[in-house]
Motif scaffolding. Sequence first.
Motif, PDB file in Angstrom:
ATOM      1  N   GLY A  74       0.879  -1.241   0.037  1.00 61.24           N
ATOM      2  CA  GLY A  74       0.036  -0.020  -0.173  1.00 61.24           C
ATOM      3  C   GLY A  74       0.699   1.311  -0.034  1.00 61.24           C
ATOM      4  O   GLY A  74       1.903   1.464   0.594  1.00 61.24           O
ATOM      5  N   GLU A  75       0.134   2.254  -0.500  1.00 58.61           N
ATOM      6  CA  GLU A  75       1.158   3.792  -0.753  1.00 58.61           C
ATOM      7  C   GLU A  75       1.102   4.046   0.629  1.00 58.61           C
ATOM      8  O   GLU A  75       1.849   4.969   0.645  1.00 58.61           O
ATOM      9  CB  GLU A  75       0.029   4.503  -1.397  1.00 58.61           C
ATOM     10  CG  GLU A  75       0.324   6.060  -1.679  1.00 58.61           C
ATOM     11  CD  GLU A  75       1.322   6.326  -2.912  1.00 58.61           C
ATOM     12  OE1 GLU A  75       1.535   5.400  -3.828  1.00 58.61           O
ATOM     13  OE2 GLU A  75       2.243   6.984  -2.720  1.00 58.61           O
ATOM     14  N   GLN A  76       0.274   3.797   1.685  1.00 62.44           N
ATOM     15  CA  GLN A  76       0.522   4.662   2.969  1.00 62.44           C
ATOM     16  C   GLN A  76       1.555   4.102   3.637  1.00 62.44           C
ATOM     17  O   GLN A  76       2.141   4.641   4.656  1.00 62.44           O
ATOM     18  CB  GLN A  76      -0.984   4.049   3.758  1.00 62.44           C
ATOM     19  CG  GLN A  76      -0.908   2.711   4.310  1.00 62.44           C
ATOM     20  CD  GLN A  76      -1.806   2.118   3.213  1.00 62.44           C
ATOM     21  OE1 GLN A  76      -1.714   2.019   2.064  1.00 62.44           O
ATOM     22  NE2 GLN A  76      -2.634   0.937   3.798  1.00 62.44           N
ATOM     23  N   PHE A  77       2.253   2.964   3.066  1.00 67.67           N
ATOM     24  CA  PHE A  77       3.612   2.342   3.675  1.00 67.67           C
ATOM     25  C   PHE A  77       5.047   2.892   2.716  1.00 67.67           C
ATOM     26  O   PHE A  77       5.790   2.227   3.073  1.00 67.67           O
ATOM     27  CB  PHE A  77       3.637   0.933   3.928  1.00 67.67           C
ATOM     28  CG  PHE A  77       2.339   0.394   4.570  1.00 67.67           C
ATOM     29  CD1 PHE A  77       2.531   0.669   6.113  1.00 67.67           C
ATOM     30  CD2 PHE A  77       1.125  -0.143   4.185  1.00 67.67           C
ATOM     31  CE1 PHE A  77       1.568   0.111   6.873  1.00 67.67           C
ATOM     32  CE2 PHE A  77       0.060  -0.740   5.047  1.00 67.67           C
ATOM     33  CZ  PHE A  77       0.108  -0.579   6.176  1.00 67.67           C
ATOM     34  N   SER A  82       9.465   2.037   6.246  1.00 73.57           N
ATOM     35  CA  SER A  82       9.523   0.696   5.237  1.00 73.57           C
ATOM     36  C   SER A  82      11.105   0.934   4.770  1.00 73.57           C
ATOM     37  O   SER A  82      11.786  -0.089   4.589  1.00 73.57           O
ATOM     38  CB  SER A  82       8.656   0.909   4.101  1.00 73.57           C
ATOM     39  OG  SER A  82       7.349   0.693   4.656  1.00 73.57           O
ATOM     40  N   ILE A  83      11.385   2.012   4.666  1.00 77.08           N
ATOM     41  CA  ILE A  83      13.055   2.418   4.219  1.00 77.08           C
ATOM     42  C   ILE A  83      13.952   1.777   5.216  1.00 77.08           C
ATOM     43  O   ILE A  83      14.927   0.843   4.930  1.00 77.08           O
ATOM     44  CB  ILE A  83      13.388   3.857   3.847  1.00 77.08           C
ATOM     45  CG1 ILE A  83      12.581   4.243   2.789  1.00 77.08           C
ATOM     46  CG2 ILE A  83      14.886   3.837   3.842  1.00 77.08           C
ATOM     47  CD1 ILE A  83      12.881   3.489   1.444  1.00 77.08           C
ATOM     48  N   ASN A  84      13.452   1.935   6.740  1.00 81.39           N
ATOM     49  CA  ASN A  84      14.110   1.441   7.613  1.00 81.39           C
ATOM     50  C   ASN A  84      14.101  -0.157   7.835  1.00 81.39           C
ATOM     51  O   ASN A  84      15.115  -0.743   8.109  1.00 81.39           O
ATOM     52  CB  ASN A  84      13.635   1.984   8.931  1.00 81.39           C
ATOM     53  CG  ASN A  84      14.190   3.423   9.034  1.00 81.39           C
ATOM     54  OD1 ASN A  84      15.081   4.033   8.679  1.00 81.39           O
ATOM     55  ND2 ASN A  84      13.324   4.099   9.956  1.00 81.39           N
ATOM     56  N   ALA A  85      12.883  -0.650   7.474  1.00 85.05           N
ATOM     57  CA  ALA A  85      13.038  -2.149   7.321  1.00 85.05           C
ATOM     58  C   ALA A  85      13.846  -2.614   6.209  1.00 85.05           C
ATOM     59  O   ALA A  85      14.405  -3.594   6.831  1.00 85.05           O
ATOM     60  CB  ALA A  85      11.638  -2.392   6.974  1.00 85.05           C
ATOM     61  N   ILE A  86      13.994  -2.013   5.285  1.00 89.03           N
ATOM     62  CA  ILE A  86      15.081  -2.320   4.030  1.00 89.03           C
ATOM     63  C   ILE A  86      16.563  -2.379   4.740  1.00 89.03           C
ATOM     64  O   ILE A  86      17.306  -3.268   4.709  1.00 89.03           O
ATOM     65  CB  ILE A  86      14.938  -1.576   2.950  1.00 89.03           C
ATOM     66  CG1 ILE A  86      13.508  -1.752   2.272  1.00 89.03           C
ATOM     67  CG2 ILE A  86      15.713  -2.141   1.837  1.00 89.03           C
ATOM     68  CD1 ILE A  86      13.077  -0.863   1.122  1.00 89.03           C
ATOM     69  N   ILE A 109       6.647  -0.104  -4.456  1.00 80.79           N
ATOM     70  CA  ILE A 109       7.821  -0.948  -4.207  1.00 80.79           C
ATOM     71  C   ILE A 109       9.264  -0.571  -4.950  1.00 80.79           C
ATOM     72  O   ILE A 109      10.269  -0.301  -4.451  1.00 80.79           O
ATOM     73  CB  ILE A 109       7.788  -2.509  -4.490  1.00 80.79           C
ATOM     74  CG1 ILE A 109       6.546  -3.101  -3.473  1.00 80.79           C
ATOM     75  CG2 ILE A 109       8.970  -3.308  -4.542  1.00 80.79           C
ATOM     76  CD1 ILE A 109       7.291  -3.092  -2.025  1.00 80.79           C
ATOM     77  N   GLY A 110       8.988  -0.112  -6.125  1.00 77.79           N
ATOM     78  CA  GLY A 110      10.007   0.354  -7.077  1.00 77.79           C
ATOM     79  C   GLY A 110      10.667   1.633  -6.536  1.00 77.79           C
ATOM     80  O   GLY A 110      12.159   1.863  -6.249  1.00 77.79           O
TER      81      GLY A 110
END
Length: 361
Positions: A74-77, A82-86, A109-110
């Motif tokens: 989702g766009e809300q994530f 999310s960047i920190n999770a990566i 995602i891209g």
Amino acid sequence: FITASGDCRAFTEQSAQDNALAALDLATPIVPYIKGRQVLIVTNDLIAPLYLKGLQERLAQAGFDVRACVLPDGEQFKNQDSINAIYDALMQAHFARDCTLVALGGGVIGDMTGFAAASFMRGVNFIQVPTTLLAQVDSSVGGKTGINHALGKNMIGAFWQPVAVLADMATFATLPPREFAAGMAEVIKYALIMDAEFLAWLENHADKILAKDGETLAQMVHRCCDYKAQIVAADERESGKRALLNFGHTFGHVIETHQGYGAWLHGEAVAAGMVQALVMSYKLGLISLDDVRRVVALIERFELPVQPPKIAVDEALSLMGHDKKVQQGKIRLVLLRALGDAFVTADFDMAILNEVLTSVS
Ligand code: NAD
Ligand code: ZN
């Protein structure tokens, strides 16, 4: 590169879909572009059950140390969490500068994977495997990456080019029809701003596109990537050409914000917005009513909306005033001189814009 490796027609039986997904090889084409041995595939929890296992297993068989980071869909994530999770996934697995990030998913995602790749260790190798039509024809080309901030969309980001983009038409088998249609709005946009011949091609191939014919779709995606690459390349020298990509987007932005993000898909708002831009071009005496009708018919054929919801003119204008495409208080619009020929202007009669915003039919 663009492949039609599998049969991408919608599957009626689950087993047929499972077999097709198992046969789909998204790994072999990207192997030559992987740097180092460590690979992190970034995807979301909707796409993972469909495409992650096959890609991960094949890359592991090819000898890579493959990890996956599965984010919520989702766009809300599309945010810093999310960047920190990566980053966490990269750090915990001791990824070195010599590694590769693979984005497996749509534009969300891209954009996030590209931004993580741009910033992790000041920039690492990055490959895109876009799985939506919008991502294949738009977001995966041009090198813009990034995330949203609570106060604005796409406010944090970087330019970071993928070393390869693999668009496989087989991934459309699972793409919801509404998402496919939304991507078609951007496809039609390229025809309107760049190439009237492509518009005729879309009309002539509409049946095959709707039937998800792999070869036809591959040709279509290829042409769109070429158009976007042409515009992006031109913009490095003469600034401003990139603005043509906003055709239908200033009007579309009004619809998206008025309805609340998510109610209309971006492509749906762009479709109705393009019709408004066409009507505006017609009212300014630039194109004919037949031109407008012709494009409306094509947009409708792909089951996209051609009418905006009712929005008060004052509100629409103020939403346009908040548009980032506005310079020095003037509303800048992308209009057509002819089908296939767009230009940017801030020099038009406001009364005509008012008329366009008032008339919903
Ligand atoms: P998205 O990534 O949210 O994908 C749409 C939905 O389809 C999601 O739920 C996704 O999980 C799902 N999905 C993706 N592929 C699928 C498949 N093959 N089968 C089943 N479901 C699938 O949205 P999008 O339209 O691809 O991208 C929109 C994003 O792209 C926005 O964040 C926008 O800002 C960004 N964007 C970036 C650029 C750029 O130049 N970087 C350009 C345009 C848009
Ligand atoms: Zn768009």
